[in-house]
Structure formats: structure tokens, C-alpha cells
Design an enzyme around this catalytic site. Structure first.
Site, short mmCIF file in Angstrom:
data_model
loop_
_atom_site.label_atom_id
_atom_site.label_comp_id
_atom_site.label_asym_id
_atom_site.label_seq_id
_atom_site.Cartn_x
_atom_site.Cartn_y
_atom_site.Cartn_z
N ASN A 131 67.11 -52.37 -5.26
CA ASN A 131 65.91 -51.70 -5.24
C ASN A 131 65.20 -51.40 -3.93
O ASN A 131 64.49 -50.32 -4.05
CB ASN A 131 64.96 -52.72 -5.91
N PHE B 53 55.98 -60.00 -7.22
CA PHE B 53 56.96 -59.56 -8.09
C PHE B 53 57.17 -58.21 -7.46
O PHE B 53 56.32 -57.36 -6.64
CB PHE B 53 56.10 -59.18 -9.42
N GLU B 54 58.58 -57.92 -7.58
CA GLU B 54 58.95 -56.73 -6.78
C GLU B 54 58.57 -55.41 -7.04
O GLU B 54 58.40 -54.59 -6.06
CB GLU B 54 60.57 -56.66 -6.82
N ALA B 55 57.85 -55.07 -8.17
CA ALA B 55 57.48 -53.80 -8.51
C ALA B 55 55.87 -53.56 -7.80
O ALA B 55 55.56 -52.73 -7.85
CB ALA B 55 57.14 -53.95 -10.10
#
Lengths: 332, 265
Positions: A131, B53-55
Site C-alpha cells: 500500500n 489505520f492505514e487509510a
């Protein structure tokens, strides 16, 4: 093979030659897809897993039909599934040549039978990243740089799966990874709100949408809400994607459905599972009937994304809106 | 200690995971059981835990309940800082994540994880026997969080001598300074929680070492279900079974719909 989209020089040239004026960019989704996407293009997909994925744009791409696309994204869910499902049904009508990805599945909704079908049969070329790698690649593209140095991938098998270069940092003398810029031909992005010029507001996660839009030669934006320019200009720091990066603006309420869009609707898990159940027989080596029936009913037999949304009962749409208003309670 | 609660294998993983997390630390939370364990920790001994959180959400109170995705709207409501993926991982590279909490499909004795493919790499990379989702943010978390906590269901086919593919680097081949020498940051795998027990990584060899067995398991039963030779701590502890209150919190308040913690039938 270094550049699978535009090279940094070509990406620069595309912007130099582009009409960057502040003009009305509203058009039909059909028109935008036909105008900006070509066979063989590298498509940068916005959103994250099933959040704010450009679902409506992928439906229109499927209806139009494209060949030999490269898809670039960090984590995809439904957008990848809709494009891949079309390829499973008829490769002469729709095909993906290559994917550059970090993740393609659905977290709590399970694996993607479409991705498994294409990957396990060797039908697409894959390049695995993480990601952060994909996000940094889009960021390098957006910064006008050929690469960014990153702290991954440095070990394991990810570096040998892709074009990462591991070098000795000239300053620290330690190893560092260089990931090449991604400058897609076209970015496809769904945002919370936009004005007719393409200034976009994104609520919840930005995902990597601003970077993908800024890195791409062209950007197609669908929006939940189309608002007057003055509304957006009153909070200019809320603008996630500025107008010169955008080529087409289409007002498409529920444009990320059955995925989720902050402040508008939460996931329709039942429909995501239904779509996957239609693809599962083919993934397991069986017939295409269920998937074909799904595409006939929900994509091929209808004309616009609004017709797709009309297939859901109003009380279900309202329940998914109510679930999201619980997630982020605010006065009307 | 025990108050007679009945529980599932996933529930004891969640309870063990929550206990390993320390209060007032920044925890980079991966999708699935780590999210449930994080919420349980926050509601019990670690109210000052700061989830990332990665978002792109940092420090949400998670009052709207269990997120079903790391980009879920629930992670953004009342968060202290909200951006996107680049910001979350840049902070991690910088050193803002004390713990990373990740899962994988396969693990080896050095805590390297596979979540990419089952099959022959590199020969079969473009046509794997089973294609898994891919790294997502796990390999970045493994590369840059200061310490990582791994969750892998215990099974001989998942605890392997050699992985099909190394997605998320742990202690690599276990040689001294292996992580530093490849350019990685952070101390790497700190604990692994399986459905059978808790493991650390022995300081010198960096090999997986059993430190705590779950009720009903023994050192022998765990070794028998592991595809490589485990180290065993001198004072292996028996992990106390989850309490009724912990199970109630998981079933009724944290994951009432069984999104990640499946209901026992």
C-alpha cells in the site's frame, strides 16, 4: 520495461499541452469514458478496498468495452471486480493485460473470486507492491519526480516481484528502496463533492486519490454532490484535488455503491456477497451462467448507473444511508 | 483465575492480543482480528491506546463500533488527524508507530509472513496455485513499525519451514542485525499469537519461542502442529482462559454481528 504508464517526461509533456482553463467540465459519464480512455491505457483507480471506489465509472467502462488495460491501485475491491468480471465473461470485449497492486480482496467480505480466477489461470501479468509503495509511486508521479526513496520493500520477495531498486543511500550509507513513479494515462476517482470545474472535496480517507489525480494525464471524477464553486471556494483548504487536474466531472449519487462513501452510505454487504457468489462458480472451474446473468441484469441491460441504483429497493438504500449517518453523526 | 467462560479459538486470540498491547502507545492496526483485539484493549486495560489505520485515521475513539475495513468511516469519526495512505505510512517510517498488529496466511520460525501467494516463487509467480490478496499495508508495517504483533491461526500447513513467498519481513534469516543490514527499521516481530499459544522470538537466534500455552494445549501438542522446531521458554506459562466479562465484551459490544469473530455454532 521501466514505465508502464507515461514516463515522467511524457507525463510532463501531457500537462504542458493540456487545456488547464477553469471551464465547465460536466458531461455524461458515457462521454467521459469514451473521450479519455483508450485501449492499452494504464488506469489509476481511486478509493481504498470498498471505500469510495469508482464503481459507476467501472460499470461504464464495461459497457463501453476496452482491451489490454493496465490497472494501477493500492487496495482494490469492487472496481477491480467489475472490470475483471467483464474479462471473465468475454475477453474479446473487455480485457486487462496487467495489474500493479498492493491488495485485491474485501477484508471482512472475503477474497475476490475474480482476482483469483484471472491470477490462478495466468491471464494477467501481476506486479506486487505494498500500500505504501503504490501510494509513494503515485506521489512521486504527482511530484513530478521519477521515483521516491522508501523504507520498503527492502527484504522478502516483494522487491524481486517488481521494479524496485535497492541502493546504498549516499548520505546514510544504509540500504534504501527507490520506487518508480506511476503516471497513469487516466485516473478514475469518486469524490464526496465537486464543483463543475473539478475542484474536489474528499471526506473520510483521502486514500491516494489526490496523488493519483495529480499524477495522471487525465482524470475522470464522479461526485456524490455537485456544488456551486462558491461553496467550495469558501473553504479552499478542503479541496483535495484542484480543478486543473480534472478533465471530466459527473454527478453520480451512489457512485461508489454497493461500496461505502463517507457521510452518504455504508457498505451493502449483501450485494457484495451476491456479486461474488455469481463469480464463484467460474473461479472453481464451473460455468459462467451466474456471472453472465449478473452482468446482464445489472450492467449490460441498462443504460446508466442511475438504472443500476434503481434496482435496489428504496428501503435498502435508506438503511445503508442510515447506517452511515450513525457512523458520523452530525446535524443536518 | 478461571470463571468457567466458554470461548472459541478466535476469542482467545483476541483476548491474548489485547493483553499484549500496552496503554498509551500508538498501535498501527491491520484489518480483522487485530481490530477486535484493539477495541477490547481500549475497553479494558488500555483506554489511552492510540489506534492508527492505514487509510489515514489517527486516534479515533471508535465509539461508532467495530470498523469492518481499515478505511471504514468509523475510523474517521472524531479522529485526531485524518489524511490518506501516504500520511499514515510516512508517520510510521518516521517512528510514530510503537506497535504494528498484522496477520498472515503463513509464518516461518523467524516471523516472516506470507499473504501473497501459495505456489512456487518466482517460477509460478504469474500463475500461482492460490492467489492471496497481497501485502496491503502489512509489509510496510513489518518494515517500519517499532515492534510487530503477528496473528496466525495455528496449523502445520501455516507454520512452515519455508514460505511460498515472503510478503512481510520479520527477522529474515535470523542472523545478527539482519533487519538493520537490509535497511529495515524497528525491532521486528515481538509476539506471535496463534490459536494455541503465545510466542516471542529468542533474542540471540530470533527463532520463534513458545512462552505461553492456551488451555487444553501442551508444549508437545503445539510442537506437533508446527512445521518447524520450536524453541520453548524455560518457564512456559499457562495462559488464563478468557473471563466471562471479556467474552461478553467481544460478543455483545465489540463484534455483535460476528464480522471478524465468527459465532460458534
Amino acid at each position: 520495461m521501466v514505465w508502464t504508464g507515461l514516463s515522467p517526461d511524457a507525463a510532463r509533456e501531457a500537462l504542458v499541452n493540456k487545456d488547464k482553463s477553469m471551464r465547465d467540465k460536466r458531461m455524461a459519464l458515457k462521454e467521459a469514458v469514451a473521450l479519455f480512455i483508450k485501449d492499452g491505457d494504464n488506469i489509476g483507480i481511486g478509493g481504498f478496498v470498498n471505500i469510495r471506489q469508482p464503481v459507476a465509472i467501472t460499470h461504464e467502462m464495461v459497457r463501453h468495452g476496452f482491451k489490454n488495460l493496465t490497472l494501477s491501485f493500492q487496495s482494490a475491491g469492487l472496481a477491480g471486480d467489475y472490470l475483471a468480471g467483464a474479462m471473465m465473461l468475454d475477453e474479446s470485449r473487455f480485457s486487462i493485460k496487467r495489474i500493479e497492486l498492493a491488495y485485491w480482496a474485501h477484508e471482512s467480505f472475503g477474497l475476490s473470486p475474480m482476482f483469483r480466477y484471472l491470477a490462478e489461470r495466468g491471464k494477467i501479468e501481476m506486479e506486487d507492491w505494498s500500500n505504501y509503495n503504490m501510494s509513494a509511486r503515485f506521489k512521486a508521479g504527482a511530484m513530478g519526480l521519477p521515483f521516491l526513496p522508501t523504507r520498503s520493500p527492502l527484504a522478502g520477495d516483494v522487491p524481486s516481484s517488481n521494479r524496485t531498486k535497492i541502493i546504498i543511500c549516499p548520505f546514510t550509507r544504509r540500504k534504501i528502496a527507490l520506487v518508480p513513479a506511476s503516471n497513469p494515462n487516466v485516473a478514475i476517482i469518486h469524490v464526496t463533492a465537486a464543483d463543475k470545474y473539478g475542484n474536489c472535496i474528499i471526506r473520510g480517507t483521502d486514500a491516494t486519490c489526490p496523488e493519483i489525480a495529480m499524477a495522471s494525464a487525465h482524470t475522470i471524477v464522479t461526485c456524490e454532490q455537485l456544488v456551486d464553486h462558491e461553496v467550495i471556494a469558501s473553504h479552499p483548504k478542503d479541496v483535495g484535488i484542484p480543478f486543473p487536474a480534472v478533465d471530466a466531472v459527473i454527478h453520480v449519487p451512489f457512485g461508489a455503491y454497493p461500496g461505502a462513501c463517507r457521510r452518504h452510505y455504508y457498505f451493502n454487504g449483501d450485494h457484495i456477497r451476491r456479486f461474488h457468489a455469481a463469480a464463484a462458480p467460474m473461479q472453481k472451474g464451473g460455468a459462467s451462467g451466474a456471472l453472465k446473468a449478473y452482468y446482464d441484469e445489472y450492467i449490460y441491460s441498462i443504460d446508466t448507473f442511475g438504472d443500476f441504483i434503481k434496482k435496489f429497493p428504496a428501503d435498502k438504500l435508506m438503511a445503508d444511508q442510515a447506517a452511515e449517518s450513525y457512523n458520523c453523526q452530525r446535524p443536518a | 483465575m478461571t470463571d468457567g467462560a466458554t470461548y472459541t479459538a478466535q476469542e482467545i486470540i483476541v483476548v491474548a492480543g489485547s493483553k499484549i498491547i500496552e496503554d498509551k502507545k500508538i498501535v498501527f492496526v491491520g484489518t480483522g482480528l487485530p481490530m477486535v483485539a484493539t477495541l477490547l484493549a481500549k475497553r479494558t486495560h488500555a483506554p489511552g491506546l492510540i489506534p492508527v489505520f492505514e487509510a489515514g485515521a489517527m486516534g479515533p475513539p471508535l465509539n461508532a463500533g467495530l470498523p469492518i475495513s481499515v478505511g471504514d468511516s468509523k475510523t474517521f469519526t472524531d479522529a485526531s488527524y485524518v489524511k490518506g495512505l501516504n500520511a499514515a505510512f510516512e508517520m510510521t517510517q518516521r517512528g510514530y508507530a510503537d506497535f504494528g498488529f498484522i496477520g498472515g496466511a503463513e509464518v516461518d520460525m523467524f516471523g516472516n509472513l506470507n499473504s501473497t501467494m501459495i505456489g512456487d516463487y518466482p517460477g509460478g509467480y504469474q500463475k500461482p496455485a492460490v492467489r492471496l490478496p497481497g501485502s496491503g499495508g502489512a509489509s510496510d508495517m513489518a518494515a517500519s513499525c517499532e515492534r510487530t504483533i503477528l496473528i496466525v491461526p495455528h496449523d502445520k500447513r501455516k507454520f512452515k519451514e519455508k514460505l511460498s513467498y515472503v510478503t512481510s519481513p520479520g527477522h529474515l534469516d535470523g542472523t545478527p542485525n539482519a533487519r538493520y543490514n537490509t535497511g529495515l527499521q524497528g525491532k521486528g516481530p515481538y509476539r506471535l499469537i496463534s490459536t494455541k499459544g503465545i510466542f516471542d522470538f529468542e533474542e540471540k537466534t530470533k527463532r520463534m519461542r513458545l512462552i505461553s500455552v492456551f488451555p487444553g494445549e501442551t508444549v508437545e501438542s503445539i510442537q506437533a502442529a508446527t512445521g518447524f522446531e520450536l524453541l520453548v521458554a524455560a518457564d512456559v506459562k499457562l495462559f488464563a482462559p478468557p473471563t466471562r466479562e471479556e467474552i461478553r465484551l467481544i460478543r455483545e459490544e465489540i463484534d455483535p454481528n460476528g464480522v471478524f469473530v465468527k459465532k460458534s455454532s
